[in-house]
Design a protein around this motif. Structure first.
Motif, short mmCIF file in Angstrom:
data_model
loop_
_atom_site.label_atom_id
_atom_site.label_comp_id
_atom_site.label_asym_id
_atom_site.label_seq_id
_atom_site.Cartn_x
_atom_site.Cartn_y
_atom_site.Cartn_z
N VAL A 1 0.87 -1.16 0.00
CA VAL A 1 0.00 0.00 0.00
C VAL A 1 0.91 1.23 0.00
CG1 VAL A 1 -1.78 1.25 1.26
CG2 VAL A 1 -1.78 -1.24 1.26
N ASN A 2 0.66 2.11 -0.96
CA ASN A 2 1.50 3.30 -0.96
C ASN A 2 0.94 4.33 0.03
OD1 ASN A 2 -0.55 4.76 -2.24
ND2 ASN A 2 0.25 4.30 -4.28
N ARG A 3 1.70 5.33 0.29
CA ARG A 3 1.38 6.33 1.32
C ARG A 3 0.07 7.06 0.99
NH1 ARG A 3 3.82 11.84 1.87
NH2 ARG A 3 3.22 12.49 3.94
N ARG A 4 -0.13 7.42 -0.27
CA ARG A 4 -1.32 8.18 -0.67
C ARG A 4 -2.60 7.36 -0.42
NH1 ARG A 4 -0.68 10.93 -6.15
NH2 ARG A 4 0.62 12.20 -4.81
N GLU A 5 -2.61 6.07 -0.79
CA GLU A 5 -3.77 5.21 -0.54
C GLU A 5 -4.02 5.06 0.95
OE1 GLU A 5 -4.10 1.45 -2.63
OE2 GLU A 5 -2.70 2.24 -4.14
N LYS B 1 -7.55 6.28 2.82
CA LYS B 1 -8.37 5.33 3.57
C LYS B 1 -8.47 5.72 5.04
CE LYS B 1 -7.68 1.53 0.40
NZ LYS B 1 -7.12 0.23 0.16
N SER B 2 -7.39 6.22 5.60
CA SER B 2 -7.40 6.64 7.01
C SER B 2 -8.33 7.82 7.21
CB SER B 2 -5.99 7.02 7.47
OG SER B 2 -5.15 5.90 7.42
N VAL B 3 -8.29 8.81 6.32
CA VAL B 3 -9.17 9.98 6.43
C VAL B 3 -10.63 9.56 6.25
CG1 VAL B 3 -9.79 12.17 5.33
CG2 VAL B 3 -7.40 11.64 5.79
#
Length: 167
Positions: A14-18, A22-24
């Motif tokens: 999982v890259n940082r942007r994904e 998803k966290s937000v």
């Protein structure tokens, strides 16, 4: 692209942007749920105690349908075992070729509470319902279908064996 671990479990990087997206999203949903902005829809099932009261079959029919005429119909199909080894779990499927079905009632003649199930349906649906009945003893299972202002019925005898609830 997937990676295999030593235990044989496949994982996806999982890259940082994904991860941030998803966290937000998860955080926003959690806040909305906790603050009451998101509420689940209430269940639409309704329990009508007088219909499911202990009565004889005739009293239950009078409570449900008053003095309406009930006509036997060959357009109602009941799929139920003729011999039930376990009266606590008797599967039944009801289908109908009648038009404009509004509701169906499933009754077990010799049960202390004859009304086993009642389904209110949209008239546009093709009628097919399934459930499991609890039968106290060998008895007739009666299905009554309301289509428009008319009532139609079909019945089938089910023998509950010694291994069931009675017989």
């Amino acid at each position: 692209m997937t990676y295999q671990t030593q235990t044989g479990v496949a994982i996806m990087p999982v890259n940082r942007r994904e991860f941030l997206k998803k966290s937000v999203s998860f955080g926003a949903c959690s806040v909305a749920l906790a603050s009451g902005l998101l509420k689940p829809d209430p269940a639409s099932a309704e329990w009508i105690a007088e219909q499911f009261a202990r009565h004889k079959l005739e009293e239950t029919l009078k409570t449900l349908f008053k003095d309406a005429k009930i006509t036997e119909s060959d357009k109602i199909d009941i799929q139920i075992p003729q011999i039930a080894e376990n009266g606590a779990v008797v599967p039944i499927t009801v289908t109908s070729r009648l038009d404009g079905v509004e509701n169906i009632s499933i009754l077990v003649e010799k049960n202390p509470v004859p009304l086993a199930a009642r389904f209110d349906l949209s008239p546009e649906l093709e009628l097919s319902v399934s459930t499991r009945l609890k039968m106290a003893e060998t008895s007739d299972v009666i299905v009554i279908v309301q289509a428009g202002n008319n009532l139609y019925s079909a019945r089938q005898t089910v023998k509950v064996t010694i291994g069931g609830c009675g017989g």
